[in-house]
Design an enzyme around this catalytic site. Structure first.
Site, PDB file in Angstrom:
ATOM      1  N   LYS A  12       0.846  -1.053  -0.043  1.00 47.67           N
ATOM      2  CA  LYS A  12      -0.006   0.137  -0.033  1.00 47.67           C
ATOM      3  C   LYS A  12       0.811   1.201   0.099  1.00 47.67           C
ATOM      4  CE  LYS A  12      -3.864  -2.200   2.331  1.00 47.67           C
ATOM      5  NZ  LYS A  12      -4.948  -2.182   3.533  1.00 47.67           N
ATOM      6  N   TYR A  52     -12.678  -2.730  -2.959  1.00 47.39           N
ATOM      7  CA  TYR A  52     -13.230  -2.522  -1.826  1.00 47.39           C
ATOM      8  C   TYR A  52     -14.839  -2.689  -1.730  1.00 47.39           C
ATOM      9  CZ  TYR A  52      -8.617  -2.128   0.691  1.00 47.39           C
ATOM     10  OH  TYR A  52      -7.273  -2.188   1.259  1.00 47.39           O
ATOM     11  N   PHE A  60     -15.677   4.199   7.540  1.00 42.97           N
ATOM     12  CA  PHE A  60     -13.926   4.595   7.171  1.00 42.97           C
ATOM     13  C   PHE A  60     -13.725   4.573   5.737  1.00 42.97           C
ATOM     14  CE2 PHE A  60     -14.579   0.033   7.932  1.00 42.97           C
ATOM     15  CZ  PHE A  60     -13.871  -0.485   6.737  1.00 42.97           C
ATOM     16  N   ARG A  88      -2.137 -14.330   4.393  1.00 40.83           N
ATOM     17  CA  ARG A  88      -2.698 -13.666   5.211  1.00 40.83           C
ATOM     18  C   ARG A  88      -2.226 -13.767   6.792  1.00 40.83           C
ATOM     19  NH1 ARG A  88      -7.046 -10.256   4.015  1.00 40.83           N
ATOM     20  NH2 ARG A  88      -8.139 -11.049   5.966  1.00 40.83           N
ATOM     21  N   THR A  94      -5.455  -6.982  10.775  1.00 43.98           N
ATOM     22  CA  THR A  94      -5.739  -5.741   9.815  1.00 43.98           C
ATOM     23  C   THR A  94      -5.162  -4.549  10.845  1.00 43.98           C
ATOM     24  OG1 THR A  94      -7.896  -6.716   9.257  1.00 43.98           O
ATOM     25  CG2 THR A  94      -7.700  -4.298   9.266  1.00 43.98           C
ATOM     26  N   ARG A 105       2.560  -6.712   9.347  1.00 43.89           N
ATOM     27  CA  ARG A 105       1.917  -5.710   9.870  1.00 43.89           C
ATOM     28  C   ARG A 105       2.459  -5.235  11.563  1.00 43.89           C
ATOM     29  NH1 ARG A 105      -4.082  -7.228   7.431  1.00 43.89           N
ATOM     30  NH2 ARG A 105      -3.950  -6.000   5.534  1.00 43.89           N
ATOM     31  N   ASN A 119      -1.774  -0.193   7.211  1.00 47.34           N
ATOM     32  CA  ASN A 119      -1.264  -1.310   7.457  1.00 47.34           C
ATOM     33  C   ASN A 119      -0.306  -2.089   6.451  1.00 47.34           C
ATOM     34  OD1 ASN A 119      -3.440  -2.123   5.717  1.00 47.34           O
ATOM     35  ND2 ASN A 119      -4.723  -2.846   7.146  1.00 47.34           N
ATOM     36  N   HIS A 122      -1.912  -5.629   1.448  1.00 47.99           N
ATOM     37  CA  HIS A 122      -3.300  -6.133   1.113  1.00 47.99           C
ATOM     38  C   HIS A 122      -2.891  -7.416   0.625  1.00 47.99           C
ATOM     39  CE1 HIS A 122      -7.302  -6.793  -0.403  1.00 47.99           C
ATOM     40  NE2 HIS A 122      -6.618  -7.459  -1.268  1.00 47.99           N
ATOM     41  N   GLU A 133     -10.086  -9.840  -7.638  1.00 53.25           N
ATOM     42  CA  GLU A 133      -9.150  -8.920  -7.575  1.00 53.25           C
ATOM     43  C   GLU A 133      -7.879  -8.692  -8.594  1.00 53.25           C
ATOM     44  OE1 GLU A 133      -7.815  -8.977  -3.386  1.00 53.25           O
ATOM     45  OE2 GLU A 133      -9.817  -8.521  -2.655  1.00 53.25           O
TER      46      GLU A 133
END
Ligand code: DAT
Ligand code: MG
Length: 139
Positions: A12, A52, A60, A88, A94, A105, A119, A122, A133
């Protein structure tokens, strides 16, 4: 027959700006997974609304879009058996302040006091999300 699967990984804008692209790629490669595609991209509001879709109506979301369009992202398709579950787990929870040490993270993230969750990465959360995606980012 191969049971390999694919996941969309994003570094990100905070990860790119902080110079953590190499660190994220190193962790993926050290784990033995294969980078099949990789591109530096500027996300648009339109792309993010599709990416998203499950979050668009949440309070948010405006802050999430602002964060995700603050600079370029590195988009990758990563391959290997069970890579979705593995990545993951590598990414961690998250919220970086709840992510376990040893995770991307949990090792590299924090609360920056800006209000939104930054964070670093993704990763798609299921084979169905990954297919959707990957088509969005690389279709
Ligand atoms: P993950 O990125 O771990 O799959 P997610 O898909 O639930 O998490 O959320 C996507 C992004 O949206 C997440 O990286 C940060 C933001 N987000 C999620 N839940 C949030 C919340 N409760 N408050 C603020 N931002 C949130
Ligand atoms: Mg998610």
């Amino acid at each position: 027959m191969s049971n390999s699967e694919q996941i969309l990984v994003l570094v990100k804008p905070d990860g790119v700006a902080r110079g953590l692209v190499g660190e994220v790629i190193s962790r993926i490669e050290a784990r033995g997974y294969v980078i099949a595609k990789l591109e530096l991209r500027q996300a648009t509001a339109e792309l993010l609304a599709a990416h998203y879709a499950e979050h668009v109506a949440k309070p948010f979301y405006p802050a999430l879009v602002e964060y995700m369009t603050a600079g370029p992202v590195v988009a990758m398709v990563v391959e290997g058996a069970q890579v979705i579950t593995a990545f993951r787990t590598m990414a961690g929870a998250t919220d970086p302040i709840k992510a376990a040490p040893g995770t991307i993270r949990g090792d590299l993230g924090r609360d920056w006091g800006t209000g939104e969750i930054r964070n670093i990465v993704h990763g798609s959360d299921s084979p169905e999300s990954a297919a959707r995606e990957i088509a969005l980012w690389f279709g």
